[in-house]
Design a protein around this motif. Sequence first.
Motif, PDB file in Angstrom:
ATOM      1  N   LYS A   7       0.809  -1.220   0.000  1.00  0.00           N
ATOM      2  CA  LYS A   7       0.000   0.000   0.000  1.00  0.00           C
ATOM      3  C   LYS A   7       0.844   1.272   0.000  1.00  0.00           C
ATOM      4  O   LYS A   7       0.376   2.329  -0.414  1.00  0.00           O
ATOM      5  CB  LYS A   7      -0.936   0.011   1.208  1.00  0.00           C
ATOM      6  CG  LYS A   7      -0.221   0.051   2.556  1.00  0.00           C
ATOM      7  CD  LYS A   7      -1.191   0.084   3.717  1.00  0.00           C
ATOM      8  CE  LYS A   7      -0.465   0.127   5.058  1.00  0.00           C
ATOM      9  NZ  LYS A   7      -1.410   0.151   6.195  1.00  0.00           N
ATOM     10  N   GLU A  14     -10.392   4.772  -4.003  1.00  0.00           N
ATOM     11  CA  GLU A  14     -11.045   4.509  -2.721  1.00  0.00           C
ATOM     12  C   GLU A  14     -12.247   3.597  -2.887  1.00  0.00           C
ATOM     13  O   GLU A  14     -12.558   2.784  -2.011  1.00  0.00           O
ATOM     14  CB  GLU A  14     -11.485   5.825  -2.074  1.00  0.00           C
ATOM     15  CG  GLU A  14     -10.340   6.716  -1.640  1.00  0.00           C
ATOM     16  CD  GLU A  14     -10.831   7.994  -0.986  1.00  0.00           C
ATOM     17  OE1 GLU A  14     -12.067   8.134  -0.821  1.00  0.00           O
ATOM     18  OE2 GLU A  14      -9.993   8.847  -0.643  1.00  0.00           O
ATOM     19  N   GLN A  17     -12.311  -0.364  -2.321  1.00  0.00           N
ATOM     20  CA  GLN A  17     -12.402  -0.991  -0.998  1.00  0.00           C
ATOM     21  C   GLN A  17     -13.820  -0.866  -0.451  1.00  0.00           C
ATOM     22  O   GLN A  17     -14.345   0.234  -0.304  1.00  0.00           O
ATOM     23  CB  GLN A  17     -11.412  -0.351  -0.027  1.00  0.00           C
ATOM     24  CG  GLN A  17     -11.327  -1.073   1.308  1.00  0.00           C
ATOM     25  CD  GLN A  17     -10.013  -0.819   2.009  1.00  0.00           C
ATOM     26  OE1 GLN A  17      -9.226   0.012   1.591  1.00  0.00           O
ATOM     27  NE2 GLN A  17      -9.761  -1.545   3.080  1.00  0.00           N
ATOM     28  N   SER A  18     -14.445  -2.003  -0.153  1.00  0.00           N
ATOM     29  CA  SER A  18     -15.815  -2.025   0.337  1.00  0.00           C
ATOM     30  C   SER A  18     -15.850  -2.154   1.853  1.00  0.00           C
ATOM     31  O   SER A  18     -15.157  -2.998   2.425  1.00  0.00           O
ATOM     32  CB  SER A  18     -16.574  -3.198  -0.279  1.00  0.00           C
ATOM     33  OG  SER A  18     -17.835  -3.354   0.342  1.00  0.00           O
ATOM     34  N   SER A  21     -16.339  -5.626   3.594  1.00  0.00           N
ATOM     35  CA  SER A  21     -15.273  -6.582   3.893  1.00  0.00           C
ATOM     36  C   SER A  21     -14.996  -6.650   5.390  1.00  0.00           C
ATOM     37  O   SER A  21     -14.627  -7.699   5.925  1.00  0.00           O
ATOM     38  CB  SER A  21     -13.997  -6.196   3.140  1.00  0.00           C
ATOM     39  OG  SER A  21     -14.119  -6.456   1.760  1.00  0.00           O
ATOM     40  N   GLY A 159      -8.078  -6.054  -6.321  1.00  0.00           N
ATOM     41  CA  GLY A 159      -8.738  -5.862  -5.045  1.00  0.00           C
ATOM     42  C   GLY A 159      -7.765  -5.355  -3.997  1.00  0.00           C
ATOM     43  O   GLY A 159      -6.592  -5.079  -4.286  1.00  0.00           O
ATOM     44  N   VAL A 160      -8.276  -5.246  -2.774  1.00  0.00           N
ATOM     45  CA  VAL A 160      -7.491  -4.690  -1.672  1.00  0.00           C
ATOM     46  C   VAL A 160      -7.351  -5.741  -0.582  1.00  0.00           C
ATOM     47  O   VAL A 160      -8.351  -6.307  -0.120  1.00  0.00           O
ATOM     48  CB  VAL A 160      -8.163  -3.423  -1.112  1.00  0.00           C
ATOM     49  CG1 VAL A 160      -7.335  -2.841   0.025  1.00  0.00           C
ATOM     50  CG2 VAL A 160      -8.344  -2.386  -2.217  1.00  0.00           C
ATOM     51  N   GLY A 164      -4.292  -3.217   3.048  1.00  0.00           N
ATOM     52  CA  GLY A 164      -4.397  -2.136   2.075  1.00  0.00           C
ATOM     53  C   GLY A 164      -3.576  -2.329   0.827  1.00  0.00           C
ATOM     54  O   GLY A 164      -3.624  -1.497  -0.088  1.00  0.00           O
ATOM     55  N   CYS A 179      -9.615 -10.912  -1.075  1.00  0.00           N
ATOM     56  CA  CYS A 179     -10.083  -9.543  -0.818  1.00  0.00           C
ATOM     57  C   CYS A 179     -11.533  -9.483  -0.343  1.00  0.00           C
ATOM     58  O   CYS A 179     -12.024  -8.389  -0.035  1.00  0.00           O
ATOM     59  CB  CYS A 179      -9.919  -8.700  -2.081  1.00  0.00           C
ATOM     60  SG  CYS A 179      -8.244  -8.754  -2.776  1.00  0.00           S
ATOM     61  N   SER A 182     -13.868  -6.477  -1.311  1.00  0.00           N
ATOM     62  CA  SER A 182     -13.143  -5.320  -1.846  1.00  0.00           C
ATOM     63  C   SER A 182     -12.396  -5.689  -3.123  1.00  0.00           C
ATOM     64  O   SER A 182     -11.156  -5.762  -3.154  1.00  0.00           O
ATOM     65  CB  SER A 182     -12.173  -4.766  -0.791  1.00  0.00           C
ATOM     66  OG  SER A 182     -12.872  -4.272   0.324  1.00  0.00           O
ATOM     67  N   GLY A 222     -16.933  -3.513  -4.000  1.00  0.00           N
ATOM     68  CA  GLY A 222     -16.038  -2.722  -4.826  1.00  0.00           C
ATOM     69  C   GLY A 222     -16.799  -1.825  -5.780  1.00  0.00           C
ATOM     70  O   GLY A 222     -17.919  -1.396  -5.494  1.00  0.00           O
TER      71      GLY A 222
END
Length: 252
Positions: A7, A14, A17-18, A21, A159-160, A164, A179, A182, A222
């Motif tokens: 990260k 931004e 990222q959900s 999650s 994804g994240v 991060g 992920c 996300s 996402g």
Amino acid sequence: MLAIVNKGLVNPPEELQSPASLNSSRKPKLPVEILNDFLSSNPTNAFSIGFGAAASLAYVPPQNRFQRMFCGVDEIYCIFLGGLNNLCSLLRQYGLSKGANEAMFIIEAYRTLRDRGPYPAHQVLKDLEGSYGFVVYDAKAGSVFAALGADEGVQLFWGVAADGSVVVSDNLKVIKESCVKSFAPFPAGCMFHSEQGLMSFEHPRSEMKAMPRIDSEGVMCGADFKADVQSRISSMPRVGSEANWALRGSKA
């Protein structure tokens, strides 16, 4: 294939990222878990290369109709999926030997742009003909560059991770398990660079628009990203010869 970038080196949108999650019964994985699970699921033919805490790349030989290649030259590494129909003419244009493959070409194109920046990066990508997707990691510069062809013949997902970090793979199952909520398909006709972020190489002067994705459970998962062709970036940042290649826009 799998690419994980810390990260601290990348700044993904931004919207990727959900918040779901964090509330899911399953939690996103840390990079070391993602890499170990990927390798253990392909115990006989997978390999990986790590760059300390900065990044990891993992590769499995292709098992479907698409090519999958891995190449490293002068601390620049590329995983390439698919194929380029105009590879021969591109090799001549960049002065490469006839035996070079797509991954070798992408590394040379990246290095040319990074060091000399004769063209804007979006123009180089628009000149590529075929179905393709790739991830480049520049270990010396600590930067990442990914792109996906406009014809949607190849799919990438991103994804994240729990910390991060950004995760990119052509395996949807890997992304979902890593992920959780996300993640999203990597947008076709777009490129992502660790400094510039996400942009469309088909519509480089248009802003990227995020549209929330809702999964089968009715949960936000996402976002899909598309170029808003009605919008227009007021000015493309100028890049000097000392700057990091032409990903930031057209040279003056």
